[in-house]
Design a protein around this motif. Structure first.
Motif, mmCIF file in Angstrom:
data_model
loop_
_atom_site.group_PDB
_atom_site.id
_atom_site.type_symbol
_atom_site.label_atom_id
_atom_site.label_comp_id
_atom_site.label_asym_id
_atom_site.label_seq_id
_atom_site.Cartn_x
_atom_site.Cartn_y
_atom_site.Cartn_z
ATOM 1 N N ALA A 201 0.826 -1.207 0.000
ATOM 2 C CA ALA A 201 0.000 0.000 0.000
ATOM 3 C C ALA A 201 0.857 1.253 0.000
ATOM 4 N N ALA A 202 1.968 1.233 0.747
ATOM 5 C CA ALA A 202 2.844 2.396 0.804
ATOM 6 C C ALA A 202 3.498 2.662 -0.549
ATOM 7 N N VAL A 203 3.918 1.598 -1.238
ATOM 8 C CA VAL A 203 4.518 1.767 -2.567
ATOM 9 C C VAL A 203 3.518 2.414 -3.506
ATOM 10 N N TYR A 204 2.283 1.937 -3.483
ATOM 11 C CA TYR A 204 1.247 2.553 -4.318
ATOM 12 C C TYR A 204 1.064 4.026 -3.932
ATOM 13 N N GLY A 205 0.957 4.287 -2.639
ATOM 14 C CA GLY A 205 0.723 5.649 -2.183
ATOM 15 C C GLY A 205 1.829 6.595 -2.585
ATOM 16 N N TYR A 206 3.084 6.131 -2.507
ATOM 17 C CA TYR A 206 4.192 7.009 -2.889
ATOM 18 C C TYR A 206 4.228 7.255 -4.394
ATOM 19 N N GLY A 207 3.664 6.319 -5.173
ATOM 20 C CA GLY A 207 3.535 6.595 -6.592
ATOM 21 C C GLY A 207 2.654 7.806 -6.845
ATOM 22 N N VAL A 208 1.615 7.946 -6.034
ATOM 23 C CA VAL A 208 0.738 9.115 -6.127
ATOM 24 C C VAL A 208 1.456 10.351 -5.597
ATOM 25 N N VAL A 209 2.140 10.203 -4.474
ATOM 26 C CA VAL A 209 2.861 11.328 -3.870
ATOM 27 C C VAL A 209 3.829 11.945 -4.882
ATOM 28 N N TYR A 254 -5.828 0.835 -4.961
ATOM 29 C CA TYR A 254 -6.063 1.304 -3.593
ATOM 30 C C TYR A 254 -6.813 2.630 -3.637
ATOM 31 N N ARG A 255 -7.731 2.809 -2.709
ATOM 32 C CA ARG A 255 -8.456 4.065 -2.583
ATOM 33 C C ARG A 255 -7.727 4.941 -1.574
ATOM 34 N N LEU A 256 -7.403 6.144 -1.961
ATOM 35 C CA LEU A 256 -6.671 7.048 -1.073
ATOM 36 C C LEU A 256 -7.550 7.486 0.095
ATOM 37 N N PRO A 257 -6.935 7.765 1.253
ATOM 38 C CA PRO A 257 -7.716 8.208 2.415
ATOM 39 C C PRO A 257 -8.270 9.621 2.247
ATOM 40 N N PHE A 258 -7.684 10.393 1.354
ATOM 41 C CA PHE A 258 -8.199 11.726 1.036
ATOM 42 C C PHE A 258 -7.681 12.099 -0.348
ATOM 43 N N GLN A 259 -8.263 13.114 -0.926
ATOM 44 C CA GLN A 259 -7.907 13.504 -2.292
ATOM 45 C C GLN A 259 -6.550 14.203 -2.308
ATOM 46 N N VAL A 260 -5.712 13.828 -3.253
ATOM 47 C CA VAL A 260 -4.407 14.464 -3.436
ATOM 48 C C VAL A 260 -4.466 15.280 -4.717
ATOM 49 N N LEU A 269 -0.148 13.058 2.470
ATOM 50 C CA LEU A 269 -0.306 11.619 2.218
ATOM 51 C C LEU A 269 0.961 10.864 2.608
ATOM 52 N N ALA A 270 2.125 11.411 2.284
ATOM 53 C CA ALA A 270 3.378 10.755 2.664
ATOM 54 C C ALA A 270 3.479 10.637 4.181
ATOM 55 N N ALA A 271 3.123 11.710 4.890
ATOM 56 C CA ALA A 271 3.156 11.659 6.356
ATOM 57 C C ALA A 271 2.178 10.628 6.882
ATOM 58 N N PHE A 272 1.004 10.565 6.272
ATOM 59 C CA PHE A 272 -0.007 9.586 6.663
ATOM 60 C C PHE A 272 0.504 8.160 6.462
ATOM 61 N N LEU A 273 1.064 7.891 5.291
ATOM 62 C CA LEU A 273 1.565 6.553 4.986
ATOM 63 C C LEU A 273 2.593 6.106 6.009
ATOM 64 N N GLU A 274 3.557 6.969 6.284
ATOM 65 C CA GLU A 274 4.636 6.588 7.199
ATOM 66 C C GLU A 274 4.126 6.412 8.619
ATOM 67 N N THR A 275 3.233 7.282 9.044
ATOM 68 C CA THR A 275 2.697 7.166 10.394
ATOM 69 C C THR A 275 1.954 5.849 10.573
ATOM 70 N N GLN A 276 1.168 5.489 9.580
ATOM 71 C CA GLN A 276 0.404 4.255 9.694
ATOM 72 C C GLN A 276 1.278 3.003 9.557
#
Length: 329
Positions: A201-209, A254-260, A269-276
């Motif tokens: 999930a983090a890899v996907y999220g960072y692709g968006v970041v 994956y569905r993002l937790p909020f719109q980027v 989003l990056a902060a969210f990913l790492e925190t989780q």
């Protein structure tokens, strides 16, 4: 908070509620709990002594009227919470008497930063011998200490100080040491699968970041984090596959937790990913064969979360997080 299902941990937003079974089961017998308390007692006492010394260092620097007393006061409050967590199951006792500024060798913010980093290493010294519950606490406290040190300007490496596990690998290194596939118990394998799902999930999220960060240092930071999570994901996949376990696959989407929509929301989003991610790795710290690697991953995610502007709790990975949730698509 109930543990999520395997499908749930595939959800990018649902990482905020990640509490894997191996880290929060309550089916131990009374005898097993008592044995764990007896084993942990000398470790907790040693860690409390280190915590009291760190509190004295904070008092010494605060007494010298530093330039940013609010930051130091906030970090000291975190250390007080560390003490409370480490004192759990022990008879109530107040912190040791502070030696005061005149008796402390710590005088400056730089001294305090170095003290935080050294103490973070001391937390790791008892990681291997601790019960699963205490191991999770020690890893979280160590990660918090490393973040404190970095915030105060000391970004040196954190290494176990004492008869601890060997130095943990970087995100690009394969797990090593005692974490051989043959040594993985079933519960350890399940915890590792949960961590792998979180990394997918983090890899996907960072692709968006990365798509929303401007050219320059921010984008380079995003690329470095993306590569680190890819390497960590690949290392966990190899470890599971070599042990004859089919690694958890990434979800189709994956569905993002909020719109980027811009650089600011990408940073959030990056902060969210790492925190989780700290929650997944706090739970993985309960696995005896994987504690060194899990503690390193927890620390790295905590440091990245702080870098991206997250307001870390005193115990990264252990505190409840009201972040929004969503499902894999």
């Amino acid at each position: 908070m109930p543990a999520p299902t395997r499908r749930t941990v595939l959800a990018l937003g649902a990482l905020g509620g990640l509490q894997f079974l191996c880290g929060c089961t309550g089916d131990h017998s009374h005898a097993a709990d008592k044995a764990a308390e007896d084993t942990d007692r000398p470790l907790r006492l040693r860690q409390l002594a280190a915590t009291d010394a760190l509190l004295a260092d904070y008092d010494a620097v605060l007494a010298a009227a530093p330039a940013d007393p609010d930051r130091l006061a906030d970090q000291r409050d975190d250390v007080v919470q560390h003490r409370e967590a480490l004192a759990r199951s022990l008879p109530a006792s107040p912190p040791s008497a502070s030696p005061g500024a005149s008796a402390s060798a710590v005088r400056t913010v730089a001294d305090l930063a170095a003290s935080e980093r050294r103490t973070a290493g001391l937390r790791l010294a008892d990681l291997a011998a601790a019960s699963p519950a205490l191991a999770r606490t020690l890893a979280a406290v160590s990660a918090s200490g490393a973040a404190h040190a970095a915030a105060l300007g000391d970004t040196g490496p954190v290494a176990a100080d004492g008869p601890a596990p060997s130095a943990t690998p970087s995100p690009s290194a394969s797990p090593s040491g005692s974490a051989t596939p043959a040594a993985l118990a079933s519960a350890d394998s399940d915890a590792l699968q949960a961590a792998l799902a979180a990394e997918h999930a983090a890899v996907y999220g960072y692709g968006v970041v990365g798509a929303f960060l401007p050219v320059g240092p921010q984008r380079e930071d995003g690329r470095a984090a993306y590569a680190a999570h890819q390497a960590r994901r690949d290392a966990w996949q190899r470890l599971l596959a070599t042990g004859g376990v089919s690694p958890t696959a990434a979800a189709p989407g994956y569905r993002l937790p909020f719109q980027v929509t811009d650089a600011a929301s990408a940073g959030r989003l990056a902060a969210f990913l790492e925190t989780q991610l700290t929650a997944a790795y706090a739970d993985l710290c309960a696995a005896p064969a994987l504690r060194a690697q899990a503690a390193a991953a927890l620390r790295e995610s905590a440091l990245r979360a702080a870098h991206w502007g997250a307001d870390l709790p005193a115990l990264p990975g252990l505190a409840a997080d009201p972040a929004p949730s969503a499902s894999a698509t």
